[in-house]
Design an enzyme around this catalytic site. Sequence first.
Site, PDB file in Angstrom:
ATOM      1  CE  LYS A  13      -1.996  -1.071   4.326  1.00 21.75           C
ATOM      2  NZ  LYS A  13      -1.943  -2.322   4.643  1.00 21.75           N
ATOM      3  NE  ARG A  88      -3.614  -1.586   9.873  1.00 25.74           N
ATOM      4  CZ  ARG A  88      -2.394  -1.259   9.237  1.00 25.74           C
ATOM      5  NH1 ARG A  88      -2.727  -0.291   8.950  1.00 25.74           N
ATOM      6  NH2 ARG A  88      -1.524  -1.543   9.734  1.00 25.74           N
ATOM      7  NE  ARG A 127       7.838  -3.531   5.575  1.00 25.58           N
ATOM      8  CZ  ARG A 127       6.261  -2.343   5.360  1.00 25.58           C
ATOM      9  NH1 ARG A 127       5.726  -2.400   4.437  1.00 25.58           N
ATOM     10  NH2 ARG A 127       5.245  -2.538   6.286  1.00 25.58           N
ATOM     11  NE  ARG A 162       7.096  -1.172  11.202  1.00 24.78           N
ATOM     12  CZ  ARG A 162       6.049  -1.364  10.185  1.00 24.78           C
ATOM     13  NH1 ARG A 162       6.387  -0.612   9.177  1.00 24.78           N
ATOM     14  NH2 ARG A 162       4.955  -1.914  10.802  1.00 24.78           N
ATOM     15  NE  ARG A 173       2.515  -5.022  11.465  1.00 26.15           N
ATOM     16  CZ  ARG A 173       3.168  -5.099  10.910  1.00 26.15           C
ATOM     17  NH1 ARG A 173       4.294  -5.037  10.420  1.00 26.15           N
ATOM     18  NH2 ARG A 173       3.022  -3.783   9.589  1.00 26.15           N
TER      19      ARG A 173
HETATM   20  P1  AMP Z   1       1.360  -0.253   9.990  1.00 26.59           P
HETATM   21  O1  AMP Z   1       2.782   0.880   9.508  1.00 26.59           O
HETATM   22  O2  AMP Z   1       0.057   0.733   9.029  1.00 26.59           O
HETATM   23  O3  AMP Z   1       1.044  -1.449   9.757  1.00 26.59           O
HETATM   24  O4  AMP Z   1       0.795   0.200  10.849  1.00 26.59           O
HETATM   25  C1  AMP Z   1       2.141  -0.256  11.780  1.00 26.59           C
HETATM   26  C2  AMP Z   1       0.711  -0.388  12.777  1.00 26.59           C
HETATM   27  O5  AMP Z   1       0.080   0.820  13.590  1.00 26.59           O
HETATM   28  C3  AMP Z   1      -0.375  -1.653  13.085  1.00 26.59           C
HETATM   29  O6  AMP Z   1       0.157  -2.466  12.867  1.00 26.59           O
HETATM   30  C4  AMP Z   1      -1.099  -0.861  14.105  1.00 26.59           C
HETATM   31  O7  AMP Z   1      -0.972  -0.791  15.415  1.00 26.59           O
HETATM   32  C5  AMP Z   1      -1.356   0.566  13.872  1.00 26.59           C
HETATM   33  N1  AMP Z   1      -2.092   1.228  12.824  1.00 26.59           N
HETATM   34  C6  AMP Z   1      -1.377   1.611  12.346  1.00 26.59           C
HETATM   35  N2  AMP Z   1      -3.087   2.284  11.820  1.00 26.59           N
HETATM   36  C7  AMP Z   1      -3.925   1.411  12.752  1.00 26.59           C
HETATM   37  C8  AMP Z   1      -5.452   1.668  12.297  1.00 26.59           C
HETATM   38  N3  AMP Z   1      -5.844   2.445  11.205  1.00 26.59           N
HETATM   39  N4  AMP Z   1      -6.186   0.887  13.445  1.00 26.59           N
HETATM   40  C9  AMP Z   1      -5.453   0.641  14.423  1.00 26.59           C
HETATM   41  N5  AMP Z   1      -4.442   1.059  14.360  1.00 26.59           N
HETATM   42  C10 AMP Z   1      -3.709   1.528  13.459  1.00 26.59           C
END
Ligand code: AMP
Length: 215
Positions: A13, A88, A127, A162, A173
């Site tokens: 994405k 999400r 990554r 990370r 996840r």
């Molecule tokens: P990402 O980089 O988008 O995978 O986000 C990393 C982490 O941030 C996720 O595993 C969640 O803990 C949190 N996070 C990001 N976006 C959201 C969302 N829209 N709703 C809830 N948690 C989020």
Amino acid sequence: MKLILLGAPGAGKGTVAKLLTAIDGSVQISTGDILRGAVQAGTDLGKEAEGYMNRGDLVPDELIMGIMEKRLQEPDCEKGFLLDGFPRTIPQAEALQELLKKLDIDLDMVVNIDVPRDVIFDRLCTRRTCENPECQAIYNVKSNPPKKEGICDKCGSPVIQRADETEKAIGHRLDVYNEKTAPLVGFYEKEGKFHNITGISSDIVVAAIQKELRL
Ligand code: AMP
């Protein structure tokens, strides 16, 4: 363009959003990037979000909606935006619909980037991310390593794995994604403007979106 990009963590994405911003000046809005920035800066939001993020759990919907309500009203969103990692959950999607109605914003498209789980798992384990919250450039130890090991090509900050990209956190996840986020596909299919794009290559996904939106 005003798009929602759906897809599992690691589906691409962020890469697709970055390529699309170059086409018409739309902004990428990644809730993950915003939250990581807040954690690094040690803000109240960051302190509240950090534990959930490190475990690979979702941050509570109210916190996310607070972020998005402000973010979507910033002037740079007028040219368009690409929502990356938001919504999400079904409650976030419902709250977003209310918010868009209130702000009088129409979405052009909701795109689901569909990538097999084994490809995603391998991508996330390899990554690496620039730890500078202003940069957050993405690398891959196999396919796209930084020129100098462990150092970001763009800003010179350390490139790290990370905390939520260990094998254990990634497995969790992806389970959270299947339980909480995958149902959004059914939600948006009913709403219209939904497109499923099966694509391991980000270029192919971008080309399909451009064709659909005649860009
Ligand atoms: P990402 O980089 O988008 O995978 O986000 C990393 C982490 O941030 C996720 O595993 C969640 O803990 C949190 N996070 C990001 N976006 C959201 C969302 N829209 N709703 C809830 N948690 C989020």
